[in-house]
Design a protein around this motif. Sequence first.
Motif, PDB file in Angstrom:
ATOM      1  N   ALA A   4       0.803  -1.167   0.245  1.00 19.40           N
ATOM      2  CA  ALA A   4      -0.074  -0.103   0.118  1.00 19.40           C
ATOM      3  C   ALA A   4       0.847   1.176  -0.008  1.00 19.40           C
ATOM      4  N   GLU A   5       1.877   1.178   0.943  1.00 14.77           N
ATOM      5  CA  GLU A   5       2.715   2.450   0.888  1.00 14.77           C
ATOM      6  C   GLU A   5       4.126   2.575   0.239  1.00 14.77           C
ATOM      7  N   PHE A   6       5.015   1.388   0.685  1.00 17.79           N
ATOM      8  CA  PHE A   6       6.225   1.295   0.087  1.00 17.79           C
ATOM      9  C   PHE A   6       6.395   0.926  -1.302  1.00 17.79           C
ATOM     10  N   LEU A   7       5.716  -0.286  -1.919  1.00 20.16           N
ATOM     11  CA  LEU A   7       5.985  -0.596  -3.104  1.00 20.16           C
ATOM     12  C   LEU A   7       5.358   0.477  -4.275  1.00 20.16           C
ATOM     13  N   LEU A   8       4.359   1.012  -3.556  1.00 21.40           N
ATOM     14  CA  LEU A   8       3.732   2.321  -4.260  1.00 21.40           C
ATOM     15  C   LEU A   8       4.611   3.446  -4.536  1.00 21.40           C
ATOM     16  N   GLY A   9       5.529   3.328  -3.475  1.00 22.28           N
ATOM     17  CA  GLY A   9       6.582   4.789  -3.624  1.00 22.28           C
ATOM     18  C   GLY A   9       6.059   5.868  -2.670  1.00 22.28           C
ATOM     19  N   ASP A  10       4.937   5.689  -2.023  1.00 22.28           N
ATOM     20  CA  ASP A  10       4.416   6.836  -1.223  1.00 22.28           C
ATOM     21  C   ASP A  10       5.381   7.417  -0.151  1.00 22.28           C
ATOM     22  N   GLN A  11       6.294   6.451   0.414  1.00 21.96           N
ATOM     23  CA  GLN A  11       7.273   7.098   1.206  1.00 21.96           C
ATOM     24  C   GLN A  11       8.096   8.049   0.846  1.00 21.96           C
ATOM     25  N   TYR A  12       8.016   8.274  -0.741  1.00 21.83           N
ATOM     26  CA  TYR A  12       8.833   9.325  -1.171  1.00 21.83           C
ATOM     27  C   TYR A  12       7.986  10.682  -1.543  1.00 21.83           C
ATOM     28  N   LEU A  13       6.840  10.879  -0.853  1.00 25.74           N
ATOM     29  CA  LEU A  13       6.025  11.925  -1.166  1.00 25.74           C
ATOM     30  C   LEU A  13       6.817  13.343  -0.687  1.00 25.74           C
ATOM     31  N   SER A  14       7.281  13.166   0.426  1.00 25.81           N
ATOM     32  CA  SER A  14       8.184  14.468   0.972  1.00 25.81           C
ATOM     33  C   SER A  14       9.751  14.385   0.716  1.00 25.81           C
ATOM     34  N   GLY A  21       1.821  18.541   8.126  1.00 22.20           N
ATOM     35  CA  GLY A  21       1.435  18.861   6.707  1.00 22.20           C
ATOM     36  C   GLY A  21       1.447  20.467   6.595  1.00 22.20           C
ATOM     37  N   PRO A  22       1.128  20.982   5.291  1.00 24.36           N
ATOM     38  CA  PRO A  22       1.303  22.517   5.315  1.00 24.36           C
ATOM     39  C   PRO A  22       0.341  23.209   6.409  1.00 24.36           C
ATOM     40  N   GLU A  23      -0.700  22.431   6.748  1.00 28.42           N
ATOM     41  CA  GLU A  23      -1.610  23.333   7.635  1.00 28.42           C
ATOM     42  C   GLU A  23      -2.720  22.277   8.204  1.00 28.42           C
ATOM     43  N   LEU A  53      -9.861   9.824   8.659  1.00 29.56           N
ATOM     44  CA  LEU A  53      -8.714   9.838   9.252  1.00 29.56           C
ATOM     45  C   LEU A  53      -7.975  10.752   8.711  1.00 29.56           C
ATOM     46  N   THR A  54      -7.447  10.600   7.203  1.00 25.84           N
ATOM     47  CA  THR A  54      -6.633  11.618   6.585  1.00 25.84           C
ATOM     48  C   THR A  54      -7.284  12.595   5.843  1.00 25.84           C
ATOM     49  N   GLN A  55      -8.763  12.262   5.990  1.00 30.27           N
ATOM     50  CA  GLN A  55      -9.462  13.339   5.353  1.00 30.27           C
ATOM     51  C   GLN A  55      -9.045  13.903   3.833  1.00 30.27           C
ATOM     52  N   SER A  56      -8.269  12.984   3.210  1.00 30.39           N
ATOM     53  CA  SER A  56      -7.751  13.763   1.926  1.00 30.39           C
ATOM     54  C   SER A  56      -9.131  13.735   0.943  1.00 30.39           C
ATOM     55  N   LEU A  57     -10.298  13.068   1.207  1.00 28.64           N
ATOM     56  CA  LEU A  57     -11.244  13.366   0.184  1.00 28.64           C
ATOM     57  C   LEU A  57     -11.995  14.938   0.331  1.00 28.64           C
ATOM     58  N   PHE A  58     -11.456  15.400   1.499  1.00 24.15           N
ATOM     59  CA  PHE A  58     -12.016  16.754   1.829  1.00 24.15           C
ATOM     60  C   PHE A  58     -11.225  18.009   1.872  1.00 24.15           C
ATOM     61  N   ASN A  59     -10.060  17.433   1.888  1.00 22.97           N
ATOM     62  CA  ASN A  59      -9.019  18.511   2.159  1.00 22.97           C
ATOM     63  C   ASN A  59      -8.458  19.139   0.965  1.00 22.97           C
ATOM     64  N   PRO A  60      -8.742  20.330   0.488  1.00 22.07           N
ATOM     65  CA  PRO A  60      -8.255  20.745  -0.612  1.00 22.07           C
ATOM     66  C   PRO A  60      -6.695  21.146  -0.646  1.00 22.07           C
ATOM     67  N   ASN A  61      -5.869  21.126   0.286  1.00 26.89           N
ATOM     68  CA  ASN A  61      -4.662  21.410   0.205  1.00 26.89           C
ATOM     69  C   ASN A  61      -3.746  20.145   0.827  1.00 26.89           C
ATOM     70  N   TYR A  62      -4.256  18.593   0.599  1.00 26.00           N
ATOM     71  CA  TYR A  62      -3.873  17.617   1.290  1.00 26.00           C
ATOM     72  C   TYR A  62      -2.288  17.288   0.830  1.00 26.00           C
ATOM     73  N   LEU A  63      -1.475  17.266   1.726  1.00 21.22           N
ATOM     74  CA  LEU A  63      -0.109  17.087   1.485  1.00 21.22           C
ATOM     75  C   LEU A  63       0.554  18.268   0.538  1.00 21.22           C
ATOM     76  N   GLY A  64      -0.362  19.219   0.521  1.00 18.07           N
ATOM     77  CA  GLY A  64       0.118  20.362  -0.568  1.00 18.07           C
ATOM     78  C   GLY A  64       0.201  19.955  -1.878  1.00 18.07           C
TER      79      GLY A  64
END
Length: 336
Positions: free
Chosen positions: A19-29, A170-172, A84-95
């Motif tokens: 889910a996170e490592f093979l996908l490469g999400d650990q490199y998002l930041s 996160g940014p905010e 939980l992460t609320q990425s569906l509603f956060n307009p600036n999720y992870l920037g």
Amino acid sequence: MVRRLAAALALVALSPFVAEFLLGDQYLSGTPRPGQQLAQFAMFVAFYGSAALLIRETARRLGRGWPTILTLSLAFGLLEEGLLTQSLFNPNYLGIRVLDAGHIPELGIGAPWTVYVLTLHVVWSMGTPIAIVEALFGKEPWLGRLGLAFWSVVFLLGCVAEFLISLLVGPEQFMSHPAQLVVAGLIVAGLVVLAIRGFREPPSTAPAGNAWTGFAIGLVAGTGLQLLERWESVSPWLLAALMLVLVAAAAAVIRALNPPAFSLAAGALLTYCWVGFNTAIGEGTAAIIEQSVLVALAVALLVVTAVRGPICLAGIDLSPADESTVDSREVSSTVD
């Protein structure tokens, strides 16, 4: 006992790995330090791994199959991204402004992102690891009451950690509107009820389709979804529609051809191999080397699973038809 414990631990490790490592999400930041990655993996084991195990155990203990597993996986995806992460509603999720394309103001969501991220969780975070580990260890339940209680507590702790990290990092800081959280929570609950009470299918039907056909479906459909997500020149509304059509078409073909679940998972896993590697390329040599190791591990896992499978691990020489009989007998004896 040892075999079932090994199966449970394999699933709780494989789900966050995919889910996170093979996908490469650990490199998002940027490329994180090794200690930070280990901490991330431990948290994701608590969150993704325990969820995958509980979803799989719930379905198999109820004598259910993939419709139940996938519906519970959709509930998990909405729980993570909506509550939980609320990425569906956060307009600036992870920037990264994931809601700008195809934004629906009345709901506060982005159409392409909603379809894409929920599909990721159903297919890759939950479905693919479950199919691979079951191909190795079989379909009988693996946990007793103590194990269920333990992993339920771990999952709750993982949810708390996921929520707090998403809120504080996160940014905010962001918190969705209460109405959004209530609606998302109600949909999650409705999906759980549907999964538990709405399906009466047997735990499995003997696959009639060709394994290589299933592999091609998993790889082509998975790659198609990933390429659509990267198609920035097309209307976001058309993009969301194409994603839905692709998912529906793949589901219809799978239902008609009924290939082995492992073959579909193998194609899906290889899709994440190229996606994660593509992400790592932009992060430099260390990330490329690390991702190469992860891809090699993923391919090795597929080869071992394809060669050995549950019959060889159990030391039993049976035909595929007899294998389903053994699974049914083991389910009955475990539940009783």
